[in-house]
Design a protein around this motif. Structure first.
Motif, short mmCIF file in Angstrom:
data_model
loop_
_atom_site.label_atom_id
_atom_site.label_comp_id
_atom_site.label_asym_id
_atom_site.label_seq_id
_atom_site.Cartn_x
_atom_site.Cartn_y
_atom_site.Cartn_z
N ALA A 146 -9.82 7.49 -13.88
CA ALA A 146 -8.47 7.20 -13.39
C ALA A 146 -8.14 5.73 -13.57
O ALA A 146 -9.01 4.85 -13.44
N HIS A 147 -6.88 5.47 -13.88
CA HIS A 147 -6.33 4.11 -13.91
C HIS A 147 -5.38 4.01 -12.74
O HIS A 147 -4.42 4.80 -12.64
N MET A 148 -5.61 3.06 -11.83
CA MET A 148 -4.87 3.01 -10.58
C MET A 148 -4.20 1.65 -10.41
O MET A 148 -4.84 0.61 -10.59
N ARG A 149 -2.92 1.68 -10.02
CA ARG A 149 -2.20 0.45 -9.69
C ARG A 149 -1.62 0.63 -8.30
O ARG A 149 -0.89 1.59 -8.04
N ASN A 150 -1.96 -0.29 -7.40
CA ASN A 150 -1.50 -0.20 -6.02
C ASN A 150 -0.80 -1.49 -5.62
O ASN A 150 -1.18 -2.57 -6.04
N TYR A 151 0.21 -1.32 -4.77
CA TYR A 151 0.93 -2.46 -4.19
C TYR A 151 0.79 -2.40 -2.68
O TYR A 151 1.02 -1.34 -2.07
N LEU A 152 0.43 -3.54 -2.07
CA LEU A 152 0.24 -3.62 -0.63
C LEU A 152 1.12 -4.74 -0.07
O LEU A 152 1.28 -5.79 -0.72
N PRO A 153 1.68 -4.57 1.13
CA PRO A 153 2.43 -5.66 1.75
C PRO A 153 1.53 -6.89 1.90
O PRO A 153 0.44 -6.80 2.47
N ARG A 154 1.98 -8.03 1.40
CA ARG A 154 1.12 -9.22 1.35
C ARG A 154 0.76 -9.74 2.73
O ARG A 154 -0.31 -10.30 2.92
N GLU A 155 1.65 -9.51 3.71
CA GLU A 155 1.36 -10.03 5.05
C GLU A 155 0.29 -9.21 5.77
O GLU A 155 -0.26 -9.65 6.79
N LEU A 156 -0.05 -8.04 5.23
CA LEU A 156 -1.03 -7.18 5.88
C LEU A 156 -2.43 -7.32 5.30
O LEU A 156 -3.43 -7.16 6.01
N TYR A 157 -2.54 -7.56 3.98
CA TYR A 157 -3.84 -7.48 3.32
C TYR A 157 -4.04 -8.63 2.33
O TYR A 157 -3.08 -9.16 1.76
N ASP A 158 -5.31 -8.96 2.14
CA ASP A 158 -5.69 -9.95 1.14
C ASP A 158 -7.11 -9.61 0.66
O ASP A 158 -8.08 -10.22 1.08
N PHE A 159 -7.22 -8.61 -0.21
CA PHE A 159 -8.52 -8.16 -0.69
C PHE A 159 -8.89 -8.88 -1.97
O PHE A 159 -8.02 -9.17 -2.80
N ASP A 160 -10.19 -9.17 -2.13
CA ASP A 160 -10.62 -9.83 -3.36
C ASP A 160 -11.37 -8.84 -4.25
O ASP A 160 -11.61 -7.69 -3.88
N ARG A 161 -11.75 -9.29 -5.43
CA ARG A 161 -12.40 -8.41 -6.41
C ARG A 161 -13.70 -7.82 -5.88
O ARG A 161 -13.99 -6.64 -6.10
N ASP A 162 -14.49 -8.64 -5.20
CA ASP A 162 -15.77 -8.14 -4.69
C ASP A 162 -15.55 -7.00 -3.71
O ASP A 162 -16.27 -5.99 -3.73
N ASP A 163 -14.56 -7.15 -2.80
CA ASP A 163 -14.25 -6.08 -1.85
C ASP A 163 -13.90 -4.80 -2.60
O ASP A 163 -14.40 -3.72 -2.28
N LEU A 164 -13.03 -4.94 -3.58
CA LEU A 164 -12.49 -3.77 -4.26
C LEU A 164 -13.49 -3.09 -5.18
O LEU A 164 -13.39 -1.90 -5.43
N GLU A 165 -14.46 -3.84 -5.68
CA GLU A 165 -15.49 -3.23 -6.52
C GLU A 165 -16.56 -2.54 -5.69
O GLU A 165 -17.28 -1.68 -6.19
N ALA A 166 -16.66 -2.90 -4.41
CA ALA A 166 -17.74 -2.39 -3.57
C ALA A 166 -17.43 -1.04 -2.95
O ALA A 166 -18.35 -0.24 -2.68
N THR A 167 -16.14 -0.73 -2.73
CA THR A 167 -15.81 0.50 -2.01
C THR A 167 -14.38 0.89 -2.31
O THR A 167 -13.70 0.28 -3.13
N GLY A 168 -13.89 1.92 -1.60
CA GLY A 168 -12.54 2.42 -1.81
C GLY A 168 -11.50 1.62 -1.06
O GLY A 168 -11.78 0.98 -0.03
N LEU A 169 -10.26 1.67 -1.55
CA LEU A 169 -9.17 0.89 -0.96
C LEU A 169 -8.87 1.35 0.47
O LEU A 169 -8.67 0.51 1.35
N TYR A 170 -8.84 2.65 0.72
CA TYR A 170 -8.50 3.11 2.07
C TYR A 170 -9.57 2.70 3.09
O TYR A 170 -9.27 2.44 4.25
N ARG A 171 -10.81 2.65 2.65
CA ARG A 171 -11.87 2.20 3.55
C ARG A 171 -11.65 0.73 3.92
O ARG A 171 -11.84 0.33 5.08
N LEU A 172 -11.23 -0.07 2.96
CA LEU A 172 -10.93 -1.48 3.23
C LEU A 172 -9.72 -1.61 4.16
O LEU A 172 -9.71 -2.46 5.05
N MET A 173 -8.72 -0.78 3.94
CA MET A 173 -7.53 -0.84 4.79
C MET A 173 -7.85 -0.46 6.22
O MET A 173 -7.37 -1.08 7.17
#
Length: 245
Positions: A146-173
């Motif tokens: 899958a190729h995934m593009r997500n947009y998040l409200p900037r005032e709510l989240y600030d994830f970096d590459r290491d976070d995103l490579e380690a696990t799923g987006l919803y788990r981080l949220m």
């Protein structure tokens, strides 16, 4: 191939179907990895005490599903497993992980960008407001799915590459304090562009499943907008349909 199969000759289920189901389960669970050779039909039939036509029929059923391929001079090989995903509010990473599919993530881009009109409307924010745009390639067993593009409200989240490579987006949220509650999702299909085909290891023009989703927290606030593309050869959505009373 060092696997044991249980064939019940007293079952009303046809023998070829029993074998094909068990082979399919072994592929989906990662016990038979892409590239694994099954051996020839005569050897497999002898080992299982089945007729060669029965084994041939079982293998053909999986060839038709795209899980196996017959190659001259090589024999029958595992191609890949088919990912079946239920339609519910969950992340692809967690669904793959639960199914033993060995998910991995390649982060293509993380950036702060002004919200395009479509994204702003979905998230309920002003056009041009700051969002975090995340672009990723999801893989299973080392192959892109899958190729995934997500947009998040900037005032709510600030994830970096290491976070995103380690696990799923919803788990981080969720870890960031978001209580995911519901989503609006639309599914479609289209042909792959040359760039998309290259990312997903498909030929240009190959069929892709498309999905757009807006997720909401338990207060009704939109917290994520996603636009995803999936390889139709590797991926299906599953739905449970009920009769309306």
């Amino acid at each position: 191939m060092d696997l044991r199969f249980s064939i019940d000759r007293n079952s009303p289920v046809p023998l070829y179907f029993q074998l094909s189901q068990q082979l399919e389960a072994a592929i989906e669970q990662g016990k038979l990895l892409p590239g694994t050779r099954l051996g020839n039909e005569i050897d497999l039939a002898g080992r299982l005490g089945l007729s060669r036509p029965t084994v041939r029929q079982a293998i053909q059923a999986l060839v038709d599903k795209g899980l196996l391929v017959r190659r001259r001079g090589v024999g029958t090989q595992v191609v890949h497993s088919q990912v079946r995903r239920p339609l519910e509010l969950s992340s692809l990473y967690e669904d793959l992980e639960a199914a033993g599919q060995r998910p991995a993530t390649r982060v293509l881009d993380v950036a702060t960008v002004p919200a395009p009109a479509e994204v702003a409307a979905a998230l309920g924010i002003a056009e041009g407001a700051e969002t975090q745009r995340i672009e990723r390639l999801r893989l299973t067993h080392g192959e892109p799915i899958a190729h995934m593009r997500n947009y998040l409200p900037r005032e709510l989240y600030d994830f970096d590459r290491d976070d995103l490579e380690a696990t799923g987006l919803y788990r981080l949220m969720r870890a960031a304090g978001t209580a995911l509650h519901s989503a609006h999702q639309s599914i479609g299909a289209r042909a792959a562009t040359a760039a998309e085909a290259q990312l997903l290891a498909e030929p240009p023009g190959a069929p892709l499943l498309s999905m757009r989703r807006t997720a909401f927290d338990d207060t009704g606030r939109a917290v994520e907008y996603g636009s995803h593309l999936y390889r139709a050869s590797r991926y299906t959505f599953e739905l449970q349909l009920l009769i309306r009373p």
